[in-house]
Design a protein around this motif. Sequence first.
Motif, PDB file in Angstrom:
ATOM      1  N   PHE A  45       0.468  14.196   9.289  1.00  0.00           N
ATOM      2  CA  PHE A  45      -0.415  13.456  10.190  1.00  0.00           C
ATOM      3  C   PHE A  45      -1.879  13.839   9.943  1.00  0.00           C
ATOM      4  O   PHE A  45      -2.759  12.988   9.978  1.00  0.00           O
ATOM      5  N   ASP A  46      -2.132  15.120   9.715  1.00  0.00           N
ATOM      6  CA  ASP A  46      -3.505  15.535   9.415  1.00  0.00           C
ATOM      7  C   ASP A  46      -3.995  14.908   8.114  1.00  0.00           C
ATOM      8  O   ASP A  46      -5.166  14.536   7.997  1.00  0.00           O
ATOM      9  N   SER A  47      -3.118  14.766   7.146  1.00  0.00           N
ATOM     10  CA  SER A  47      -3.488  14.108   5.896  1.00  0.00           C
ATOM     11  C   SER A  47      -3.827  12.636   6.147  1.00  0.00           C
ATOM     12  O   SER A  47      -4.805  12.114   5.602  1.00  0.00           O
ATOM     13  N   ILE A  48      -3.041  11.976   6.975  1.00  0.00           N
ATOM     14  CA  ILE A  48      -3.321  10.582   7.339  1.00  0.00           C
ATOM     15  C   ILE A  48      -4.682  10.498   8.020  1.00  0.00           C
ATOM     16  O   ILE A  48      -5.501   9.630   7.696  1.00  0.00           O
ATOM     17  N   CYS A  49      -4.946  11.405   8.949  1.00  0.00           N
ATOM     18  CA  CYS A  49      -6.229  11.393   9.663  1.00  0.00           C
ATOM     19  C   CYS A  49      -7.398  11.653   8.721  1.00  0.00           C
ATOM     20  O   CYS A  49      -8.463  11.035   8.864  1.00  0.00           O
ATOM     21  N   LEU A  50      -7.205  12.520   7.769  1.00  0.00           N
ATOM     22  CA  LEU A  50      -8.261  12.815   6.802  1.00  0.00           C
ATOM     23  C   LEU A  50      -8.596  11.562   5.987  1.00  0.00           C
ATOM     24  O   LEU A  50      -9.776  11.207   5.822  1.00  0.00           O
ATOM     25  N   GLN A  51      -7.566  10.869   5.508  1.00  0.00           N
ATOM     26  CA  GLN A  51      -7.806   9.630   4.751  1.00  0.00           C
ATOM     27  C   GLN A  51      -8.432   8.559   5.638  1.00  0.00           C
ATOM     28  O   GLN A  51      -9.321   7.821   5.208  1.00  0.00           O
ATOM     29  N   TYR A  52      -7.955   8.477   6.883  1.00  0.00           N
ATOM     30  CA  TYR A  52      -8.501   7.518   7.848  1.00  0.00           C
ATOM     31  C   TYR A  52      -9.996   7.779   8.044  1.00  0.00           C
ATOM     32  O   TYR A  52     -10.812   6.860   7.988  1.00  0.00           O
ATOM     33  N   ALA A  53     -10.360   9.045   8.254  1.00  0.00           N
ATOM     34  CA  ALA A  53     -11.765   9.409   8.463  1.00  0.00           C
ATOM     35  C   ALA A  53     -12.602   9.091   7.232  1.00  0.00           C
ATOM     36  O   ALA A  53     -13.730   8.582   7.354  1.00  0.00           O
ATOM     37  N   GLU A  54     -12.064   9.379   6.064  1.00  0.00           N
ATOM     38  CA  GLU A  54     -12.797   9.088   4.823  1.00  0.00           C
ATOM     39  C   GLU A  54     -13.050   7.592   4.679  1.00  0.00           C
ATOM     40  O   GLU A  54     -14.154   7.169   4.326  1.00  0.00           O
ATOM     41  N   MET A  55     -12.027   6.783   4.948  1.00  0.00           N
ATOM     42  CA  MET A  55     -12.167   5.337   4.806  1.00  0.00           C
ATOM     43  C   MET A  55     -13.128   4.754   5.851  1.00  0.00           C
ATOM     44  O   MET A  55     -13.855   3.810   5.564  1.00  0.00           O
ATOM     45  N   LYS A  56     -13.124   5.317   7.042  1.00  0.00           N
ATOM     46  CA  LYS A  56     -14.022   4.857   8.122  1.00  0.00           C
ATOM     47  C   LYS A  56     -15.398   5.507   8.034  1.00  0.00           C
ATOM     48  O   LYS A  56     -16.282   5.188   8.827  1.00  0.00           O
ATOM     49  N   LYS A  57     -15.530   6.467   7.101  1.00  0.00           N
ATOM     50  CA  LYS A  57     -16.779   7.212   6.922  1.00  0.00           C
ATOM     51  C   LYS A  57     -17.184   7.931   8.224  1.00  0.00           C
ATOM     52  O   LYS A  57     -18.335   7.844   8.668  1.00  0.00           O
ATOM     53  N   ILE A  58     -16.214   8.622   8.806  1.00  0.00           N
ATOM     54  CA  ILE A  58     -16.441   9.373  10.035  1.00  0.00           C
ATOM     55  C   ILE A  58     -16.539  10.851   9.677  1.00  0.00           C
ATOM     56  O   ILE A  58     -15.605  11.440   9.134  1.00  0.00           O
ATOM     57  N   SER A  59     -17.662  11.430   9.975  1.00  0.00           N
ATOM     58  CA  SER A  59     -17.904  12.837   9.663  1.00  0.00           C
ATOM     59  C   SER A  59     -17.337  13.742  10.758  1.00  0.00           C
ATOM     60  O   SER A  59     -17.000  13.282  11.860  1.00  0.00           O
ATOM     61  N   ASN A  60     -17.274  15.010  10.452  1.00  0.00           N
ATOM     62  CA  ASN A  60     -16.845  15.990  11.445  1.00  0.00           C
ATOM     63  C   ASN A  60     -17.766  15.932  12.669  1.00  0.00           C
ATOM     64  O   ASN A  60     -17.302  16.012  13.808  1.00  0.00           O
ATOM     65  N   GLU A  61     -19.060  15.777  12.435  1.00  0.00           N
ATOM     66  CA  GLU A  61     -20.023  15.721  13.535  1.00  0.00           C
ATOM     67  C   GLU A  61     -19.771  14.503  14.423  1.00  0.00           C
ATOM     68  O   GLU A  61     -19.853  14.591  15.648  1.00  0.00           O
ATOM     69  N   GLN A  62     -19.438  13.359  13.815  1.00  0.00           N
ATOM     70  CA  GLN A  62     -19.129  12.165  14.602  1.00  0.00           C
ATOM     71  C   GLN A  62     -17.839  12.355  15.395  1.00  0.00           C
ATOM     72  O   GLN A  62     -17.761  11.961  16.559  1.00  0.00           O
ATOM     73  N   ALA A  63     -16.835  12.933  14.775  1.00  0.00           N
ATOM     74  CA  ALA A  63     -15.577  13.194  15.483  1.00  0.00           C
ATOM     75  C   ALA A  63     -15.809  14.158  16.639  1.00  0.00           C
ATOM     76  O   ALA A  63     -15.237  13.995  17.721  1.00  0.00           O
ATOM     77  N   PHE A  64     -16.653  15.142  16.428  1.00  0.00           N
ATOM     78  CA  PHE A  64     -16.938  16.138  17.459  1.00  0.00           C
ATOM     79  C   PHE A  64     -17.548  15.494  18.702  1.00  0.00           C
ATOM     80  O   PHE A  64     -17.336  15.967  19.821  1.00  0.00           O
ATOM     81  N   GLN A  65     -18.268  14.404  18.515  1.00  0.00           N
ATOM     82  CA  GLN A  65     -18.871  13.700  19.664  1.00  0.00           C
ATOM     83  C   GLN A  65     -17.806  13.175  20.621  1.00  0.00           C
ATOM     84  O   GLN A  65     -18.075  12.980  21.809  1.00  0.00           O
TER      85      GLN A  65
END
Length: 182
Positions: A156-176
């Motif tokens: 699931f973490d791998s899926i989320c990592l790919q999802y974030a990469e494709m959506k161009k969501i950074s750690n800082e954006q997720a932290f918000q």
Amino acid sequence: MDQLETILSEIETVIKRSSSQQIEPIVSELLKDQRIFVIGEGRSGLMAKSFAMRLMHLGAEVYVVGETITPSISENDILVAVSGSGTTKNVVWTAEKAKSIGCMIVAVTADKEAQLAVLANYILHVPAATKYRKEGEQPTIQPLGSLFDQCVHILFDSICLQYAEMKKISNEQAFQKHSNME
């Protein structure tokens, strides 16, 4: 080898046997901005909830089936259903209901032939030991479905990592979107 090394070795073996090719079409479906619902029972349910939480951090509209604030599921929504055996009654029933409504079903299971897998549009096969210890499952020193749940969490973490990469969501954006009520 001590127990911790054995556990890590077991996880590594399962993850290597899980095809990354299974993940790509699931990520593609999740990227379609449909509502995502997750379900699982016991520890598998906790893995499903952790997945929902991370997807929320990444901007997805995601719900956990059975929670009081979860809306009704509708046609074209996605249900991610987690069951090591693929036979957990509540999970299978929910998948049947969702499929009858016209939802996309992603089954996360150790058994590609189980009832849950038969209902699925996509299967994330996790060839780890479950509490039933069926043939073909990765042997483990751990009790019940611990190995399955650990591997599901990593996948699931791998899926989320790919999802974030494709959506161009950074750690800082997720932290918000991370809880600030702590």
